[in-house]
Scaffold this motif. Structure first.
Motif, mmCIF file in Angstrom:
data_model
loop_
_atom_site.group_PDB
_atom_site.id
_atom_site.type_symbol
_atom_site.label_atom_id
_atom_site.label_comp_id
_atom_site.label_asym_id
_atom_site.label_seq_id
_atom_site.Cartn_x
_atom_site.Cartn_y
_atom_site.Cartn_z
ATOM 1 N N LEU A 226 -12.123 11.581 -4.504
ATOM 2 C CA LEU A 226 -10.805 12.211 -4.599
ATOM 3 C C LEU A 226 -9.846 11.735 -3.506
ATOM 4 C CD1 LEU A 226 -11.545 15.914 -5.615
ATOM 5 C CD2 LEU A 226 -10.173 14.239 -6.865
ATOM 6 N N LYS A 227 -10.340 11.580 -2.292
ATOM 7 C CA LYS A 227 -9.464 11.158 -1.199
ATOM 8 C C LYS A 227 -8.900 9.766 -1.454
ATOM 9 C CE LYS A 227 -11.715 13.952 2.359
ATOM 10 N NZ LYS A 227 -12.415 13.944 3.668
ATOM 11 N N ALA A 228 -9.748 8.862 -1.926
ATOM 12 C CA ALA A 228 -9.285 7.508 -2.226
ATOM 13 C C ALA A 228 -8.292 7.517 -3.375
ATOM 14 C CB ALA A 228 -10.472 6.606 -2.556
ATOM 15 N N GLU A 229 -8.538 8.351 -4.375
ATOM 16 C CA GLU A 229 -7.625 8.461 -5.515
ATOM 17 C C GLU A 229 -6.265 8.972 -5.057
ATOM 18 O OE1 GLU A 229 -5.684 8.345 -8.864
ATOM 19 O OE2 GLU A 229 -7.677 7.510 -8.647
ATOM 20 N N LYS A 230 -6.270 9.927 -4.141
ATOM 21 C CA LYS A 230 -5.011 10.462 -3.614
ATOM 22 C C LYS A 230 -4.194 9.352 -2.955
ATOM 23 C CE LYS A 230 -3.175 13.914 -0.381
ATOM 24 N NZ LYS A 230 -3.516 15.062 0.506
ATOM 25 N N ARG A 231 -4.849 8.552 -2.129
ATOM 26 C CA ARG A 231 -4.134 7.490 -1.401
ATOM 27 C C ARG A 231 -3.519 6.471 -2.349
ATOM 28 N NH1 ARG A 231 -8.562 8.110 2.228
ATOM 29 N NH2 ARG A 231 -9.702 6.429 1.226
ATOM 30 N N THR A 232 -4.217 6.128 -3.413
ATOM 31 C CA THR A 232 -3.703 5.093 -4.319
ATOM 32 C C THR A 232 -2.468 5.563 -5.091
ATOM 33 O OG1 THR A 232 -5.178 5.798 -6.128
ATOM 34 C CG2 THR A 232 -5.996 4.096 -4.622
ATOM 35 N N GLY A 233 -2.282 6.867 -5.216
ATOM 36 C CA GLY A 233 -1.150 7.371 -5.983
ATOM 37 C C GLY A 233 0.094 7.648 -5.161
ATOM 38 N N LEU A 234 0.029 7.457 -3.844
ATOM 39 C CA LEU A 234 1.153 7.781 -2.972
ATOM 40 C C LEU A 234 2.129 6.610 -2.863
ATOM 41 C CD1 LEU A 234 -0.787 9.582 -0.090
ATOM 42 C CD2 LEU A 234 0.431 10.636 -2.005
ATOM 43 N N LYS A 235 3.422 6.913 -2.967
ATOM 44 C CA LYS A 235 4.464 5.884 -2.871
ATOM 45 C C LYS A 235 5.024 5.753 -1.457
ATOM 46 C CE LYS A 235 6.276 5.748 -7.589
ATOM 47 N NZ LYS A 235 7.521 5.813 -8.406
ATOM 48 N N VAL A 236 5.147 6.887 -0.728
ATOM 49 C CA VAL A 236 5.758 6.826 0.602
ATOM 50 C C VAL A 236 4.860 7.398 1.691
ATOM 51 C CG1 VAL A 236 8.154 6.762 -0.170
ATOM 52 C CG2 VAL A 236 7.043 8.976 0.147
ATOM 53 N N HIS A 237 4.142 8.467 1.403
ATOM 54 C CA HIS A 237 3.347 9.105 2.449
ATOM 55 C C HIS A 237 2.258 8.159 2.958
ATOM 56 C CE1 HIS A 237 1.692 12.359 4.795
ATOM 57 N NE2 HIS A 237 0.492 11.963 4.399
ATOM 58 N N ALA A 238 2.163 8.099 4.298
ATOM 59 C CA ALA A 238 1.166 7.250 4.972
ATOM 60 C C ALA A 238 1.380 5.765 4.686
ATOM 61 C CB ALA A 238 -0.256 7.669 4.602
ATOM 62 N N ARG A 239 2.621 5.384 4.351
ATOM 63 C CA ARG A 239 2.924 3.978 4.050
ATOM 64 C C ARG A 239 4.009 3.428 4.980
ATOM 65 N NH1 ARG A 239 1.664 1.486 -0.633
ATOM 66 N NH2 ARG A 239 3.734 0.553 -0.721
ATOM 67 N N THR A 240 4.067 3.933 6.196
ATOM 68 C CA THR A 240 5.081 3.499 7.161
ATOM 69 C C THR A 240 5.067 1.979 7.335
ATOM 70 O OG1 THR A 240 4.822 5.589 8.354
ATOM 71 C CG2 THR A 240 5.906 3.778 9.522
ATOM 72 N N GLY A 241 6.257 1.379 7.216
ATOM 73 C CA GLY A 241 6.395 -0.061 7.401
ATOM 74 C C GLY A 241 6.134 -0.887 6.165
ATOM 75 N N LEU A 242 5.656 -0.250 5.101
ATOM 76 C CA LEU A 242 5.415 -0.966 3.846
ATOM 77 C C LEU A 242 6.644 -0.833 2.946
ATOM 78 C CD1 LEU A 242 1.739 0.171 3.149
ATOM 79 C CD2 LEU A 242 2.522 -2.017 4.095
ATOM 80 N N PRO A 243 6.826 -1.753 2.001
ATOM 81 C CA PRO A 243 8.008 -1.684 1.141
ATOM 82 C C PRO A 243 7.938 -0.515 0.165
ATOM 83 C CG PRO A 243 6.570 -3.489 0.474
ATOM 84 C CD PRO A 243 6.030 -2.970 1.757
ATOM 85 N N CYS A 244 9.067 0.139 -0.022
ATOM 86 C CA CYS A 244 9.178 1.189 -1.027
ATOM 87 C C CYS A 244 8.966 0.557 -2.402
ATOM 88 C CB CYS A 244 10.561 1.847 -0.950
ATOM 89 S SG CYS A 244 10.958 2.932 -2.341
ATOM 90 N N PRO A 245 8.089 1.119 -3.238
ATOM 91 C CA PRO A 245 7.842 0.519 -4.556
ATOM 92 C C PRO A 245 9.031 0.618 -5.497
ATOM 93 C CG PRO A 245 6.671 2.592 -4.343
ATOM 94 C CD PRO A 245 7.228 2.278 -2.994
ATOM 95 N N ASP A 246 10.025 1.439 -5.149
ATOM 96 C CA ASP A 246 11.198 1.592 -6.012
ATOM 97 C C ASP A 246 12.351 0.664 -5.628
ATOM 98 O OD1 ASP A 246 9.761 3.504 -7.312
ATOM 99 O OD2 ASP A 246 10.957 5.211 -6.644
ATOM 100 N N CYS A 247 12.582 0.482 -4.301
ATOM 101 C CA CYS A 247 13.749 -0.312 -3.893
ATOM 102 C C CYS A 247 13.413 -1.480 -2.979
ATOM 103 C CB CYS A 247 14.776 0.596 -3.219
ATOM 104 S SG CYS A 247 14.293 1.123 -1.553
#
Length: 284
Positions: A226-247
């Protein structure tokens, strides 16, 4: 921290694997985890599991009318096993807090990492005897624009803080509040009771959509994944410095005390970065 989707998935898993089985015994490895004394946790032994539900982020296991209520807090987790060790665990050793044995040899461990202990277990006749459940607001999955407007009318704080206040809306935590605000294109610094009707409509839809999508991804997963599944579905949380998947803009972060939250400047704050030390009043 497990939030609504993960707790809903755990409830679904336990409902499938525990209903109709008898509690053989409960091993308590961390006395501090038990928050109630009447009835004692030993009262569950010999009774059958009649159902499993959820109240916000609380798990509720109904054992012939006595409820084993669990709040996993920040670092707690439930680990299911089809065959648990038969020997009782040594109290105070490792992350194990409680082990529940069923009559067919299966059951689960409640564990908690770290030194700051928050995992809580209650044995009650009515779930609403648990203070945290008695104070819960309406469940996030049942929110609509009209009810959200009423709920936020008296909330003069930042919308980020309001969304994670379980007394206002039950089930939303730090991670999914980031995802909800990103989906709604709202700054986390927006003031809750200053949102326009249009913003309320979008926010209400985002709450239900983000949580429902996460539940759909989580239910049916094994507890261990479940924890790994949660991480794969996140667009912004815990993704500091990575590109936004929308813009494509880089995700920014604000750190407060022992928590941090993330947002996209382009999608949510007009391209501006919010002050990390709360020294400005951007986008209130």
């Amino acid at each position: 921290m497990p939030e609504l989707p993960e707790v809903e998935a755990l409830a679904h898993h336990l409902r499938e694997h525990m209903t109709g089985k008898f509690v053989e015994r409960i091993d308590l490895a961390a006395i501090s985890a038990i928050k109630t004394f009447d009835p004692p946790f030993t009262a569950l032994q010999g009774l059958s599991v009649s159902g499993v539900g959820r109240h916000g982020k609380f798990l509720d296991i109904d054992v012939d009318g006595i409820h084993l209520v669990i709040h996993l807090a920040r670092a707690g987790w439930l680990r299911w096993s089809d065959e648990l060790p038969k020997a009782p665990p040594r109290p105070g050793r490792g992350p194990l807090a409680l082990r529940l044995h069923l009559d067919d040899g299966s059951g689960f461990d409640l564990t908690e990492a770290g030194t700051k202990k928050g995992l809580a277990v209650y044995v009650v006749r009515d779930p609403h005897e648990v203070p945290g459940i008695a104070r819960l607001g309406p469940d996030a999955l049942g929110i609509d624009a009209a009810s959200l407007k009423v709920l936020l009318a008296t909330q003069s704080g930042r919308i980020k803080n309001t969304l994670v206040d379980q007394r206002v809306i039950a089930g939303i935590g730090n991670a999914y509040s980031d995802e909800i605000l990103h989906a709604a294109r709202l700054s986390p610094f927006k003031i809750a009771n200053k949102l326009t009707d249009e913003e309320l409509d979008v926010l209400a839809s985002a709450i239900v959509q983000v949580e429902s999508d996460a539940v759909a991804r989580s239910v049916g997963q094994k507890a261990a994944s479940l924890k790994a599944e949660k991480r794969t579905g996140l667009k912004v949380h815990a993704r500091t410095g990575l590109p936004c998947p929308d813009c494509g803009d880089l995700i920014a972060e604000i750190s407060l005390a022992d928590k941090s939250y993330q947002y996209c400047p382009t999608c949510q704050t007009g391209g501006r970065k919010l002050n990390d030390r709360r020294m400005d009043r951007l986008l209130k």
